[in-house]
Design a protein around this motif. Structure first.
Motif, PDB file in Angstrom:
ATOM      1  N   UNK A 502       5.693 -40.333  46.685  1.00 16.30           N
ATOM      2  CA  UNK A 502       4.696 -40.028  45.660  1.00 16.30           C
ATOM      3  C   UNK A 502       4.504 -38.530  45.485  1.00 16.30           C
ATOM      4  N   UNK A 503       5.310 -37.707  46.212  1.00 24.98           N
ATOM      5  CA  UNK A 503       5.217 -36.244  46.168  1.00 24.98           C
ATOM      6  C   UNK A 503       3.917 -35.742  46.776  1.00 24.98           C
ATOM      7  N   UNK A 504       3.305 -36.563  47.620  1.00 25.79           N
ATOM      8  CA  UNK A 504       1.968 -36.245  48.089  1.00 25.79           C
ATOM      9  C   UNK A 504       1.859 -35.822  49.534  1.00 25.79           C
ATOM     10  N   UNK A 505       0.761 -36.235  50.152  1.00 26.52           N
ATOM     11  CA  UNK A 505       0.367 -35.782  51.475  1.00 26.52           C
ATOM     12  C   UNK A 505       0.837 -36.750  52.557  1.00 26.52           C
ATOM     13  N   UNK A 506       0.923 -36.233  53.774  1.00 28.10           N
ATOM     14  CA  UNK A 506       1.354 -37.042  54.918  1.00 28.10           C
ATOM     15  C   UNK A 506       0.459 -38.265  55.087  1.00 28.10           C
ATOM     16  N   UNK A 507       1.049 -39.396  55.465  1.00 30.11           N
ATOM     17  CA  UNK A 507       0.284 -40.612  55.740  1.00 30.11           C
ATOM     18  C   UNK A 507      -0.049 -40.648  57.225  1.00 30.11           C
ATOM     19  N   UNK A 508      -1.338 -40.688  57.536  1.00 30.23           N
ATOM     20  CA  UNK A 508      -1.775 -40.749  58.940  1.00 30.23           C
ATOM     21  C   UNK A 508      -2.022 -42.183  59.395  1.00 30.23           C
ATOM     22  N   UNK A 509      -2.353 -43.057  58.463  1.00 33.07           N
ATOM     23  CA  UNK A 509      -2.831 -44.396  58.808  1.00 33.07           C
ATOM     24  C   UNK A 509      -1.864 -45.145  59.711  1.00 33.07           C
ATOM     25  N   UNK A 510      -0.570 -45.018  59.436  1.00 33.94           N
ATOM     26  CA  UNK A 510       0.435 -45.758  60.197  1.00 33.94           C
ATOM     27  C   UNK A 510       1.267 -44.798  61.050  1.00 33.94           C
ATOM     28  N   UNK A 511       0.578 -43.873  61.688  1.00 30.70           N
ATOM     29  CA  UNK A 511       1.210 -42.811  62.458  1.00 30.70           C
ATOM     30  C   UNK A 511       2.107 -43.406  63.545  1.00 30.70           C
ATOM     31  N   UNK A 512       3.359 -42.976  63.559  1.00 31.52           N
ATOM     32  CA  UNK A 512       4.331 -43.533  64.513  1.00 31.52           C
ATOM     33  C   UNK A 512       4.170 -42.973  65.926  1.00 31.52           C
ATOM     34  N   UNK A 513       3.317 -41.985  66.091  1.00 36.39           N
ATOM     35  CA  UNK A 513       3.172 -41.359  67.399  1.00 36.39           C
ATOM     36  C   UNK A 513       1.915 -41.798  68.140  1.00 36.39           C
ATOM     37  N   UNK A 514       1.284 -42.866  67.674  1.00 34.24           N
ATOM     38  CA  UNK A 514       0.089 -43.382  68.323  1.00 34.24           C
ATOM     39  C   UNK A 514      -0.731 -44.168  67.335  1.00 34.24           C
ATOM     40  N   UNK A 515      -1.781 -44.780  67.820  1.00 34.78           N
ATOM     41  CA  UNK A 515      -2.641 -45.576  66.951  1.00 34.78           C
ATOM     42  C   UNK A 515      -3.791 -44.695  66.474  1.00 34.78           C
ATOM     43  N   UNK A 516      -3.662 -44.193  65.259  1.00 32.63           N
ATOM     44  CA  UNK A 516      -4.688 -43.304  64.717  1.00 32.63           C
ATOM     45  C   UNK A 516      -6.005 -44.023  64.486  1.00 32.63           C
ATOM     46  N   UNK A 517      -5.983 -45.359  64.491  1.00 31.70           N
ATOM     47  CA  UNK A 517      -7.203 -46.135  64.285  1.00 31.70           C
ATOM     48  C   UNK A 517      -7.722 -46.757  65.571  1.00 31.70           C
ATOM     49  N   UNK A 518      -7.339 -46.213  66.687  1.00 31.95           N
ATOM     50  CA  UNK A 518      -7.833 -46.724  67.964  1.00 31.95           C
ATOM     51  C   UNK A 518      -8.556 -45.644  68.762  1.00 31.95           C
ATOM     52  N   UNK A 519      -8.865 -44.528  68.151  1.00 29.00           N
ATOM     53  CA  UNK A 519      -9.535 -43.440  68.860  1.00 29.00           C
ATOM     54  C   UNK A 519     -11.008 -43.775  69.035  1.00 29.00           C
ATOM     55  N   UNK A 520     -11.528 -43.553  70.240  1.00 31.63           N
ATOM     56  CA  UNK A 520     -12.845 -44.095  70.555  1.00 31.63           C
ATOM     57  C   UNK A 520     -13.812 -43.063  71.118  1.00 31.63           C
ATOM     58  N   UNK A 521     -13.546 -41.813  70.873  1.00 32.75           N
ATOM     59  CA  UNK A 521     -14.523 -40.765  71.157  1.00 32.75           C
ATOM     60  C   UNK A 521     -14.115 -39.534  70.358  1.00 32.75           C
ATOM     61  N   UNK A 522     -15.082 -38.685  70.084  1.00 31.03           N
ATOM     62  CA  UNK A 522     -14.782 -37.444  69.377  1.00 31.03           C
ATOM     63  C   UNK A 522     -13.816 -36.599  70.195  1.00 31.03           C
ATOM     64  N   UNK A 523     -14.013 -36.581  71.511  1.00 30.58           N
ATOM     65  CA  UNK A 523     -13.127 -35.786  72.358  1.00 30.58           C
ATOM     66  C   UNK A 523     -11.691 -36.292  72.278  1.00 30.58           C
ATOM     67  N   UNK A 524     -11.509 -37.610  72.274  1.00 37.71           N
ATOM     68  CA  UNK A 524     -10.161 -38.167  72.172  1.00 37.71           C
ATOM     69  C   UNK A 524      -9.555 -37.842  70.801  1.00 37.71           C
ATOM     70  N   UNK A 525     -10.367 -37.933  69.755  1.00 37.79           N
ATOM     71  CA  UNK A 525      -9.883 -37.599  68.419  1.00 37.79           C
ATOM     72  C   UNK A 525      -9.446 -36.138  68.352  1.00 37.79           C
ATOM     73  N   UNK A 526     -10.203 -35.234  68.957  1.00 43.47           N
ATOM     74  CA  UNK A 526      -9.868 -33.815  68.897  1.00 43.47           C
ATOM     75  C   UNK A 526      -8.523 -33.525  69.562  1.00 43.47           C
ATOM     76  N   UNK A 527      -8.114 -34.343  70.504  1.00 43.80           N
ATOM     77  CA  UNK A 527      -6.820 -34.124  71.152  1.00 43.80           C
ATOM     78  C   UNK A 527      -5.659 -34.278  70.176  1.00 43.80           C
ATOM     79  N   UNK A 528      -5.929 -34.902  69.020  1.00 46.16           N
ATOM     80  CA  UNK A 528      -4.860 -35.155  68.051  1.00 46.16           C
ATOM     81  C   UNK A 528      -5.008 -34.304  66.794  1.00 46.16           C
TER      82      UNK A 528
END
Length: 911
Positions: A502-528
Motif C-alpha cells: 500500500x506504499x505505507x507504514x510498517x505493520x506492527x500488529x503481526x510482528x514476526x519478532x514477538x507478540x506485540x499484543x501480549x505486552x502486559x506492563x509499560x516497562x515491558x512495552x518500553x523494551x520494544x
C-alpha cells in the motif's frame, strides 16, 4: 485453561511480593480487621518492573466492614445520597426502572427501596452463581459479583458469605493466572480484567491472609493497569469503541475499570503517603489522566445528522471503530458522568447533558443503557447539572481550544474552533504503536465541519478479511504520506493470504519478532521501543496552542521502513519523514511535509480521504470512469462538500508543479495495489460509518530526494469558504546563508467573488530545510502588509536568548521564542520589509543580521560559532538538499525474548 509459560522475572516478582507480605505478618481477615498492603510512594513511568511492595514507604488500609465498594467505606456514597438522587421528580421514572435485569440491578433496587423481594432475588442470583470461567483473556464478570456481594452483605447468612467470598477469591486467582500468562494485552483486555480483580480483592473476606488477592490487585490494577492509562493521558489508543468496551460496558456488565477506581477510593484509607483519595493522586501526580479520558470524548465529539435527520453528537474515528459505535450514547455517558461527579467538573457534566439532548434517558437508545441503570444514583452529577446553564455549550466556552494526550508516547492532538454544533475540528496523531486495534495512521489528519471532510476511511471488517488487512488497517486508508518502493514486504495477517504493497507504514500488529499484543506492563512495552519488536512510529516534537492557532511539529520516520529501522528483508525507503501543521482558527490549515527518500524509492504522496467526489478542473480519466475510477489533473487544487454542507478546499503551494490523482467511486473507493479491497466490507458502509468515497493523492511532478511539500486547506460552510489557491502565496525568504525558510501569506479573501467573509490575514514562517532546521535569520518582502496582519514564526531555536523582528527598519519585537520554538506578533499595516534574527548574531552573520542585533544596544558577538549553510540559490523558495547518507545511525535490531513464549496465543485470530 490453556497452559502458558510465565516469564521468569514476572514469576519471581509475584513470589517475592507474596513472601514480603507474609513476612510482614499480614494475617488478619479483612472482615475482622483492616488489611494492610505495602504501596509505592509514586508511580513513575520508568519504574523497574515489577515494584516490590516490601520496599515501599507507605501502606494501604482497607475498610473493615461492608458496604465499602463505592457505597460506604471511607469516601463512598451514602444510602441517603443515593435515595436523594432517585427522589428527584426528573429521575424518579428512571430509578423506578432499576431492578430485574441482573444481580447489580436487584441489589441497587434493594439499597434504594429496602424492598425485601429485590434483596431476595439478588441473593438468589448470587447464591446460584457458580464462579468464573477459567482462562478469561479479556473480560470477567467477577467485578459485578464482587459489588453485589458487598452491597448485599447484611442480607447474607454466614454460610452464604463464605461461599460467595470463596468464589470471588477463586475468580481472582484465575484472573491473576491470565494476567501473568500470555493472555490480555496491556491496552486491550488487561485493564478490564485488572479492574475485576481489584473489585474481587477489595470485596472478598478470605479467612487466611495467604489467600488475599490484594497484593495481586495492587500490582496489576493500581500499578500496571493505571500506569497504562497515565502513559496515554486517558485517550485509549484503540479508539473510542474500545475505550468504551474496556472501561465501562458490556451486557451483562463485565468491564469495571471505573467502578474499580471508585471502589479503590472508597475502600482504601490512603492511596499514597500524600493523598487519601486515589483521584487526588491521579490528578496531581499521574498527569490527570482520568479527566483526560473524559476530555478525549468531549473534544472528539461533533454534531452531525443522525439517520433520522436529527442533529446528534458523533465521535471522531480512530482505530477499529464498528459502525454502530460512532454515536457517544448509552454506554459512554455513565463513566463520563462518574468522572464529572468525582472531580466536580461542570464542563464534563455539560457533555452528558448534551448527550441527553440527543438521546434522552428513556428516548431513542437512551443516554444510560439499561445495563448501567444500577449506577445512575452514584454516577449522575446531579448537583452540577442543577447549576448548568440551559445551553451546555456555555460550560465549554472557557475550555482550552486544543488538548494533547500522551505527548511523549501516544501523541494525539484534537484542536477545535469552538464547541458549538457548527465548530471545525482538527485531529492529529503522531506517536508510538501500542496495541492491535490501533491503525497504521501516524501523521493522520482529521478535519470535520458539519460532518467529516478529511476522514478516517474504511469500515471495521473482520480480522483476516481483505478489506481490514489490505485497506482499513493500513496507511493507505488514512490522511498521511504514502511512499512507494518496489518489492516492499509488509507483515500482514498470517491467515489472510494477502501480500499487498500500500506504499505505507510498517505493520506492527503481526510482528514476526514477538507478540506485540501480549505486552502486559509499560516497562515491558518500553523494551520494544527502539529495539526488539520496534514499536516506535511517530513523535510529537513541538506543540503549542493559543487562542488563534495550534502549531504541531512531528517526526514520522519510525513509522516507515527507514534508515533507523527496517523490517527484516526490506531496505529503507526513507531517511526522514516530518510533518508539521499550523491550524489558524476557525478554518485554515497549513500542512508542511519534509521527506528524504532513499535511492530507488518513489516520491511522497500527500493523501486525503473525502466523503464525496471532489471537484477538479482539467481532470482526465486514467482508469474506469469519471464517477468511478482514477482521475488525474495538474490543477493542484480541489473542492469537496459533505452531506451537512461543510466544505473543504485544498491547494498545493509547493512544489510549484504538482499533480493530483483522485481515486474513488463504488468500484475504486478501497483501491490498493491494483484492486478494490472490498472483501468483508459489504453492508457496513451506511451511517454513521462515514467510510469515505474518494481519496486525493498529491505528488510532485519533478520529485527530489529531499522533498518539501506545502498544502493549504480551508474549511467552512459550503459556498462561503475562500479558495486557498487564490488567497495564499509563498513569499521568497532571503535566509542570509542560514537554514532555508518558507513563508506563506494567507490573505483574508475579501476580494474574492464568492463573497466569503473576511478573515484576519496571516503570515506563517517555517523552516524550508529538509530535514527541518531551526530558523536563525531571514528577510522577506511583504509587498505592503495588510491591516491586522498576524505573524507566526515557527521552527525557532528556543535556546536563543532573543529573536528580534524589524519592519521597515523599525524594531517591533525583541523577545525569546516560546519553549516550542514559536513567536507570534502583529505586523504594522503597510510594512514592506520584514527582517528577523536570533540575537546575538553569529560572528560571520550577514550584515543585515548583525545590524538587526545591534539595534538598541544589543551586544555584538565575540565568540566564534559555526553558521548553518543553505544549499539554496537566492530566491529559490524552500528546499535544502541533504547528503544521500543516513541522517542518523541505524538502531541495532534485538531479538525479542518474548517471541517464543507468545507463540501459543495469537489474539488477532479472533480479533
Amino acid at each position: 485453561m490453556t497452559s502458558r509459560p510465565v516469564p521468569h522475572r514476572r514469576l519471581l516478582a509475584t513470589v517475592a511480593c507474596a513472601a514480603s507480605l507474609l513476612a510482614a505478618g499480614l494475617g488478619a481477615s479483612v472482615a475482622a480487621a483492616p488489611s494492610r498492603l505495602d504501596f509505592p510512594a509514586t508511580l513513575s513511568s520508568e519504574f523497574a518492573l515489577p515494584l516490590a511492595p516490601a520496599a515501599a514507604s507507605a501502606s494501604i488500609t482497607v475498610y473493615p466492614t461492608h458496604p465499602r465498594l463505592i457505597i460506604g467505606g471511607y469516601r463512598g456514597a451514602s444510602l441517603t445520597e443515593l435515595r436523594a438522587v432517585c427522589a428527584r421528580p426528573d429521575l424518579r421514572t428512571a430509578c423506578d426502572r432499576i431492578g430485574g435485569r441482573h444481580v447489580l440491578d436487584d441489589a441497587m433496587r434493594w439499597l434504594l427501596t429496602g424492598e425485601a423481594s429485590a434483596a431476595d432475588q439478588a441473593v438468589a442470583r448470587l447464591n446460584a452463581w457458580a464462579g468464573c470461567a477459567e482462562g478469561a483473556v479479556e473480560h470477567s464478570d467477577a467485578g459485578g459479583w464482587a459489588l453485589a456481594y458487598d452491597w448485599l452483605y447484611e442480607r447474607l447468612s454466614p454460610a452464604e458469605r463464605r461461599r460467595a467470598s470463596d468464589r470471588l477469591t477463586a475468580c481472582g486467582r484465575s484472573i491473576v493466572a491470565s494476567l501473568e500468562g500470555n493472555g490480555p494485552h496491556l491496552w486491550h483486555g488487561y485493564s478490564a480484567l485488572a479492574g475485576a480483580l481489584a473489585l474481587a480483592a477489595l470485596a472478598a473476606d478470605p479467612p487466611d491472609a495467604a489467600d488475599s488477592l490484594l497484593p495481586a490487585a495492587e500490582l496489576h490494577f493500581r500499578q500496571r493497569s493505571l500506569e497504562a492509562y497515565a502513559l496515554v493521558g486517558g485517550a485509549w489508543p484503540e479508539g473510542y469503541n474500545y475505550e468504551r468496551s474496556h472501561f465501562f460496558s458490556a451486557d451483562p456488565p463485565e468491564q469495571y475499570v471505573m467502578d474499580a477506581l471508585r471502589a479503590w477510593d472508597s475502600a482504601v484509607a490512603a492511596d499514597s503517603p500524600r493523598h487519601d483519595s486515589l483521584f487526588a493522586t491521579i490528578a496531581r501526580e499521574e498527569g490527570d489522566w482520568l479527566r483526560g479520558l473524559a476530555w478525549h470524548l468531549v473534544y472528539g465529539s461533533m454534531a452531525v445528522a443522525r439517520p433520522d435527520g436529527r442533529l446528534a453528537l458523533t465521535l471522531l474515528r480512530g482505530g477499529d471503530m464498528p459502525t454502530g459505535q460512532a454515536w457517544p450514547n448509552k454506554q459512554v455517558r455513565p463513566f463520563v458522568d462518574s468522572i464529572a461527579r468525582v472531580y466536580g467538573e461542570p464542563a464534563l457534566a455539560a457533555w452528558g447533558k448534551r448527550v441527553e439532548q440527543d438521546w434522552g434517558l428513556w428516548g431513542g437508545e437512551g443516554s444510560y443503557h439499561s445495563i448501567h441503570l444500577y449506577s445512575l444514583p452514584y454516577n449522575l452529577p446531579v448537583e452540577l447539572l442543577d447549576r448548568l446553564p440551559a445551553d451546555p455549550g456555555e460550560a465549554w466556552k472557557d475550555l482550552p481550544p486544543a488538548r494533547i494526550w500522551g505527548r511523549a508516547d501516544l501523541g494525539y492532538v484534537i484542536s477545535r474552533s469552538g464547541f458549538g454544533d457548527d465548530a471545525t475540528l482538527l485531529g492529529y496523531r503522531a506517536g508510538k504503536w501500542l496495541t492491535g486495534h490501533q491503525h497504521l495512521d501516524q501523521g493522520h489528519v482529521d478535519l470535520w465541519h458539519r460532518g467529516p471532510l478529511a476522514l478516517d476511511a474504511g469500515v471495521y471488517a473482520a480480522w483476516g478479511s481483505e478489506h481490514r488487512e489490505g485497506y482499513y488497517l493500513r496507511a493507505v486508508a488514512h490522511n498521511t504520506l504514502l511512499i512507494h518502493r518496489d518489492g516492499e514486504d509488509f507483515e500482514e495477517h498470517p491467515g489472510s493470504g494477502l501480500n499487498l504493497n500500500d506504499d505505507g507504514q510498517r505493520i506492527h500488529t503481526y510482528n514476526r519478532r514477538g507478540c506485540a499484543q501480549c505486552l502486559q506492563s509499560v516497562a515491558e512495552w518500553r523494551q520494544h521501543v527502539g529495539a526488539g519488536m520496534h514499536l516506535e512510529a511517530g513523535r510529537i516534537e513541538a506543540y503549542e496552542d493559543a487562542a488563534a492557532y495550534t502549531r504541531i511539529a512531528s517526526d514520522l520516520t519510525g513509522a516507515y521502513n527507514s534508515v533507523t529501522y527496517s523490517t527484516p528483508g526490506n531496505s529503507p525507503k526513507v531517511e526522514r519523514v516530518q510533518r508539521d501543521l499550523v491550524y489558524l482558527r476557525p478554518g485554515r490549515l497549513l500542512i508542511l511535509d519534509r521527506v528524504v527518500t532513499t535511492a530507488g524509492s518513489g516520491p511522497p504522496r500527500f493523501t486525503l480521504h473525502l466523503p464525496a467526489r471532489p471537484e477538479l478542473s482539467g481532470a482526465t480519466v486514467v482508469a474506469g470512469t469519471a464517477d468511478d475510477g482514477i482521475l488525474e489533473t495538474a490543477a493542484s487544487r480541489f473542492t469537496v462538500r459533505n452531506s451537512g454542507q461543510g466544505e473543504l478546499r485544498m491547494a498545493t503551494l509547493w512544489p510549484a508543479e504538482a499533480r493530483l490523482t483522485a481515486i474513488g467511486g463504488p468500484g475504486h473507493r478501497y483501491w490498493v495495489d491494483g484492486a478494490n479491497r472490498v472483501g468483508g466490507a459489504a453492508g457496513q458502509e451506511g451511517a454513521p460509518a462515514e467510510p469515505g468515497l474518494w481519496r486525493i493523492e498529491a505528488a510532485p511532478v519533478r520529485p527530489e530526494r529531499a522533498q518539501l511539500m506545502v498544502h493549504a486547506l480551508a474549511v467552512g460552510d459550503a459556498g462561503a469558504t475562500a479558495d486557498p489557491a487564490a488567497t495564499t502565496r509563498l513569499l521568497t525568504v532571503d535566509d542570509g546563508g542560514t537554514a532555508a525558510g518558507t513563508a506563506v501569506l494567507w490573505s483574508d479573501g475579501s476580494d474574492e467573488p464568492d463573497g466569503s467573509a473576511p478573515a484576519a490575514p496571516w503570515l506563517v514562517l517555517a523552516s524550508g530545510a529538509v530535514p527541518r532546521a531551526p530558523l536563525a535569520f531571514g528577510r522577506l518582502d511583504l509587498g505592503g502588509a495588510p491591516a491586522g496582519l498576524h505573524a507566526l514564526l515557527t521552527d525557532l531555536d528556543p535556546a536563543s536568548a532573543a529573536y528580534r523582528v524589524a519592519v521597515d527598519g523599525r524594531l517591533i519585537q525583541d523577545r525569546a521564542a516560546s519553549a516550542e520554538g514559536v513567536l507570534s506578533f502583529t505586523v504594522p499595516a503597510g510594512g514592506r520589509a520584514l527582517v528577523f534574527g536570533a540575537c546575538p548574531a553569529v560572528p560571520d552573520a550577514a550584515p543585515a543580521w548583525r545590524d538587526l542585533c545591534a539595534q538598541g544596544g544589543a551586544p555584538r558577538p565575540t565568540a566564534t560559532a559555526a553558521s548553518p549553510t543553505s544549499t539554496l540559490a537566492p530566491g529559490e523558495p524552500t528546499a535544502t538538499v541533504v547528503s544521500p547518507g543516513p541522517t542518523t545511525g541505524p538502531t541495532p535490531s534485538a531479538t525479542s525474548a518474548a517471541g517464543a513464549r507468545h507463540r501459543s496465543h495469537l489474539p488477532w485470530l479472533g480479533g
